[in-house]
Design a protein around this motif. Structure first.
Motif, PDB file in Angstrom:
ATOM      1  N   ALA A 182       0.838  -1.210   0.000  1.00 29.64           N
ATOM      2  CA  ALA A 182       0.000   0.000   0.000  1.00 29.64           C
ATOM      3  C   ALA A 182       0.866   1.251   0.000  1.00 29.64           C
ATOM      4  CB  ALA A 182      -0.921  -0.012   1.214  1.00 29.64           C
ATOM      5  N   ARG A 183       1.951   1.218   0.759  1.00 29.47           N
ATOM      6  CA  ARG A 183       2.826   2.394   0.808  1.00 29.47           C
ATOM      7  C   ARG A 183       3.548   2.601  -0.520  1.00 29.47           C
ATOM      8  NH1 ARG A 183       4.808   0.482   6.680  1.00 29.47           N
ATOM      9  NH2 ARG A 183       3.069   1.338   7.877  1.00 29.47           N
ATOM     10  N   ALA A 219      -6.494  -1.330   1.526  1.00 33.65           N
ATOM     11  CA  ALA A 219      -6.093  -0.052   0.937  1.00 33.65           C
ATOM     12  C   ALA A 219      -7.195   0.430  -0.002  1.00 33.65           C
ATOM     13  CB  ALA A 219      -4.780  -0.202   0.179  1.00 33.65           C
ATOM     14  N   VAL A 220      -7.674   1.651   0.232  1.00 30.58           N
ATOM     15  CA  VAL A 220      -8.801   2.197  -0.524  1.00 30.58           C
ATOM     16  C   VAL A 220      -8.349   3.461  -1.248  1.00 30.58           C
ATOM     17  CG1 VAL A 220     -11.178   3.042  -0.412  1.00 30.58           C
ATOM     18  CG2 VAL A 220     -10.397   1.255   1.187  1.00 30.58           C
ATOM     19  N   PHE A 221      -8.416   3.438  -2.578  1.00 33.98           N
ATOM     20  CA  PHE A 221      -7.994   4.553  -3.422  1.00 33.98           C
ATOM     21  C   PHE A 221      -9.235   5.155  -4.077  1.00 33.98           C
ATOM     22  CE2 PHE A 221      -4.744   1.384  -3.096  1.00 33.98           C
ATOM     23  CZ  PHE A 221      -3.554   2.069  -2.948  1.00 33.98           C
ATOM     24  N   THR A 222      -9.516   6.410  -3.766  1.00 37.59           N
ATOM     25  CA  THR A 222     -10.695   7.086  -4.306  1.00 37.59           C
ATOM     26  C   THR A 222     -10.256   8.104  -5.349  1.00 37.59           C
ATOM     27  OG1 THR A 222     -11.855   6.824  -2.207  1.00 37.59           O
ATOM     28  CG2 THR A 222     -12.736   8.461  -3.756  1.00 37.59           C
ATOM     29  N   PHE A 223     -10.736   7.945  -6.573  1.00 33.40           N
ATOM     30  CA  PHE A 223     -10.356   8.847  -7.649  1.00 33.40           C
ATOM     31  C   PHE A 223     -11.093  10.176  -7.526  1.00 33.40           C
ATOM     32  CE2 PHE A 223      -8.573   5.043  -9.234  1.00 33.40           C
ATOM     33  CZ  PHE A 223      -7.615   5.393 -10.172  1.00 33.40           C
ATOM     34  N   GLY A 224     -10.401  11.253  -7.884  1.00 37.60           N
ATOM     35  CA  GLY A 224     -10.970  12.596  -7.834  1.00 37.60           C
ATOM     36  C   GLY A 224      -9.879  13.630  -7.914  1.00 37.60           C
ATOM     37  N   ARG A 225     -10.253  14.870  -8.059  1.00 38.95           N
ATOM     38  CA  ARG A 225      -9.298  15.965  -8.195  1.00 38.95           C
ATOM     39  C   ARG A 225      -8.852  16.480  -6.833  1.00 38.95           C
ATOM     40  NH1 ARG A 225      -7.329  16.267 -13.408  1.00 38.95           N
ATOM     41  NH2 ARG A 225      -9.019  15.889 -14.882  1.00 38.95           N
ATOM     42  N   GLY A 226      -7.725  17.183  -6.823  1.00 40.86           N
ATOM     43  CA  GLY A 226      -7.232  17.825  -5.610  1.00 40.86           C
ATOM     44  C   GLY A 226      -6.030  17.109  -5.031  1.00 40.86           C
ATOM     45  N   ALA A 227      -5.430  17.725  -4.003  1.00 36.49           N
ATOM     46  CA  ALA A 227      -4.259  17.144  -3.340  1.00 36.49           C
ATOM     47  C   ALA A 227      -4.662  15.857  -2.623  1.00 36.49           C
ATOM     48  CB  ALA A 227      -3.676  18.137  -2.339  1.00 36.49           C
ATOM     49  N   PHE A 450       9.089   3.763   8.467  1.00 36.40           N
ATOM     50  CA  PHE A 450       7.933   2.941   8.817  1.00 36.40           C
ATOM     51  C   PHE A 450       8.469   1.719   9.552  1.00 36.40           C
ATOM     52  CE2 PHE A 450       6.484   5.634   5.443  1.00 36.40           C
ATOM     53  CZ  PHE A 450       5.169   5.937   5.804  1.00 36.40           C
ATOM     54  N   TRP A 451       8.330   1.742  10.867  1.00 36.39           N
ATOM     55  CA  TRP A 451       9.025   0.772  11.694  1.00 36.39           C
ATOM     56  C   TRP A 451       8.497  -0.648  11.539  1.00 36.39           C
ATOM     57  CZ3 TRP A 451      13.549   1.951  13.433  1.00 36.39           C
ATOM     58  CH2 TRP A 451      13.873   3.296  13.682  1.00 36.39           C
ATOM     59  N   ASP A 452       7.319  -0.804  10.955  1.00 39.82           N
ATOM     60  CA  ASP A 452       6.807  -2.161  10.762  1.00 39.82           C
ATOM     61  C   ASP A 452       7.279  -2.791   9.462  1.00 39.82           C
ATOM     62  OD1 ASP A 452       5.350  -0.472   9.178  1.00 39.82           O
ATOM     63  OD2 ASP A 452       3.387  -1.030   9.959  1.00 39.82           O
ATOM     64  N   ASP A 453       8.073  -2.067   8.649  1.00 38.91           N
ATOM     65  CA  ASP A 453       8.674  -2.655   7.457  1.00 38.91           C
ATOM     66  C   ASP A 453       9.691  -3.726   7.854  1.00 38.91           C
ATOM     67  OD1 ASP A 453       7.228  -1.066   5.776  1.00 38.91           O
ATOM     68  OD2 ASP A 453       8.889   0.213   5.156  1.00 38.91           O
ATOM     69  N   LYS A 454       9.911  -4.701   6.962  1.00 39.59           N
ATOM     70  CA  LYS A 454      10.898  -5.742   7.234  1.00 39.59           C
ATOM     71  C   LYS A 454      12.287  -5.143   7.372  1.00 39.59           C
ATOM     72  CE  LYS A 454      12.764 -10.062   5.379  1.00 39.59           C
ATOM     73  NZ  LYS A 454      12.705 -11.067   4.287  1.00 39.59           N
ATOM     74  N   ARG A 455      12.643  -4.177   6.511  1.00 41.93           N
ATOM     75  CA  ARG A 455      13.924  -3.466   6.591  1.00 41.93           C
ATOM     76  C   ARG A 455      13.581  -1.981   6.741  1.00 41.93           C
ATOM     77  NH1 ARG A 455      19.582  -4.271   3.980  1.00 41.93           N
ATOM     78  NH2 ARG A 455      18.871  -6.389   3.571  1.00 41.93           N
ATOM     79  N   PRO A 456      13.308  -1.531   7.958  1.00 45.57           N
ATOM     80  CA  PRO A 456      12.794  -0.163   8.127  1.00 45.57           C
ATOM     81  C   PRO A 456      13.786   0.936   7.787  1.00 45.57           C
ATOM     82  CG  PRO A 456      13.175  -1.204  10.263  1.00 45.57           C
ATOM     83  CD  PRO A 456      13.338  -2.272   9.237  1.00 45.57           C
TER      84      PRO A 456
END
Length: 467
Positions: A182-183, A219-227, A450-456
């Motif tokens: 997701a990241r 992971a939820v990706f919502t399409f649309g305009r803007g930052a 991201f401390w929960d990564d395998k190799r942070p």
């Protein structure tokens, strides 16, 4: 099919079916966020848990499921028979699909599901074919690709394909995946210039739901305009903590901490490097037994002293106890591409030792060794032989930097789980070490990890800071 064959097939296909209760919870979360689709599409629908949950939650939506395995198709058809008038399930291979055609842009679609939990390397090691056509979709450099950075989760490729197919739409893409995937998708969204208004990452207890020790999320990706707005949720019942974002080409875990020290970003005066990469530890890593050097195969080692260096592995660096006086590494070359055949005359003991273990050295699988002189290792250059270094383990989940002095006039070497900066003098190294202890520098670095990564801890992050 034998039990072993069934297990291998399950791994190859990344086949972790979504429990119905979890599917209902996640669909309810999507609905509560305001999504009301005209059509629900599940590209890898398995036995149909998400289609059933979506059929109940969105009574006016069309349901479309696609699935590779015939027995899953039959199970999904049976599970969704109450929605027969508005549901169709097709046996189809995601990797052969033209998803830009399947995901019509004239409708509001929810694309939902649980793509395979497996990497392309694992599928290849099993002799499987359930992988996409080879392409450098991550935009990796040749070096990154060859050293393993291009190993990717199949779900990552599927998500990239799906998001790109939805470009310009009003769709919502909601998928179970590893949180690391997701990241990565946040970076893909930025690179591909997709019009995505929000990314929500909802943590999932994969152990409870799938029996898998994986840091998973929805992971939820919502399409649309803007930052783009990026939010994380501890679970489906939690309130969002809006701390993540993209800044200066980096994914930031803690925006508030990052912005307080952002002025410290900049090229480091000293480049952080990884330790030695050799992929032949039983041959090249040796230790003392009494007054003799012994390798990982139990063989006594006799080589010229100039090719033998003290070795600290990542765990030793993280503990901060210094070199233990017992572990060494054989270094056949001082730079990548150096002609190692010269050792036959200049260092006959080393050459005889390496020649004796030529089969083990030749068996190294990484493509980086191809077209290199025999017995080559990587992670070497002038920087690897400066006497003093500041080092940190990339795997251990804390910011413990160690000042490592030479031993008997020799620089201590590290394995490739360690990142380090090297120096010619103790004074220079000490000043740098004191700088990395500064709270503002540490706070900035912490905001990016991201401390929960395998190799942070990653070299890219260390080198992004102007130490």
């Amino acid at each position: 099919m034998t039990a072993t064959a069934v297990a291998a097939s399950k791994v190859e296909l990344g086949d972790f079916q979504t429990p119905p209760e979890l599917a209902r919870e996640l669909v309810a979360w999507v609905k509560a966020s305001g999504v009301n689709p005209d059509v629900v599409i599940e590209p890898t629908c398995g036995v149909g848990a998400f289609l059933v949950a979506s059929g109940d939650a969105f009574p006016h939506a069309r349901l479309h499921g696609y699935e590779l395995q015939a027995d899953h198709v039959r199970a999904a058809v049976a599970a969704t028979q109450q929605f027969d008038a508005r549901c169709d399930i097709t046996q189809a291979d995601f990797f052969a699909g033209e998803w830009s055609q399947s995901l019509g842009l004239d409708r509001h679609a929810l694309i939902i599901g649980n793509p395979p939990w497996v990497t392309n390397a694992v599928v290849g090691s099993l002799g499987g074919t359930n992988v996409p056509v080879k392409s450098n979709f991550q935009g990796m450099s040749g070096w990154e690709a060859r050293t393993g950075a291009a190993n990717f989760d199949i779900s990552e490729w599927m998500l990239v394909e799906t998001l790109c197919a939805c470009r310009g739409s009003r769709n919502v893409v909601a998928m179970i995946c590893k949180r690391s995937v997701a990241r990565k998708m946040i970076g893909h969204v930025e690179k591909a210039d997709l019009d995505i208004a929000s990314i929500d990452i909802v943590a999932i207890d994969a152990k409870a739901h799938f029996g898998a020790s994986v840091d998973a999320c929805f992971a939820v990706f919502t399409f649309g305009r803007g930052a783009v707005q990026i939010r994380e949720f501890a679970d489906v019942a939690a309130t969002a903590t809006s701390t993540m974002g993209r800044r200066s080409g980096l994914l930031v875990r803690d925006l508030a901490a990052f912005e307080a020290s952002e002025d410290l970003l900049g090229g480091s005066s000293c480049r952080w490097r990884s330790g030695l990469k050799h992929d032949a530890a039983k041959v090249l890593e040796v230790h003392l037994e009494g007054d003799r050097l012994v390798n990982g195969l139990g063989h006594v080692v006799e080589i010229e002293d100039e090719h033998l260096f003290p070795l600290m592995k990542g765990t030793a660096v993280s503990r901060g106890n210094g070199w233990d006086g017992n572990r060494f590494v054989v270094v056949p070359n001082r730079s990548v591409g150096q002609d190692t055949s010269l050792h036959e005359i200049a260092s006959p003991k080393l050459w005889a030792y390496l020649a004796r273990h030529a089969p083990e050295m030749a068996a190294r699988k990484s493509s980086i060794y191809r077209k290199q002189p025999p017995f080559t290792i990587f992670g070497v250059g002038d920087y690897a032989f400066r006497p003093v270094r500041v080092a940190i383990s990339s795997l251990h989940k804390r910011l413990d930097f160690q000042l490592v002095e030479p031993s008997d006039g020799k620089p201590v070497q590290f394995d490739d789980t360690v990142y380090y900066a090297s120096f010619e003098s103790m004074d220079e190294a000490t000043r740098f070490w004191e700088r990395v202890q500064d709270n503002r520098y540490r706070s900035l670095l912490d905001s990016l990890i991201f401390w929960d990564d395998k190799r942070p801890i990653k070299a890219k992050l260390l080198n992004s800071i102007g130490w």
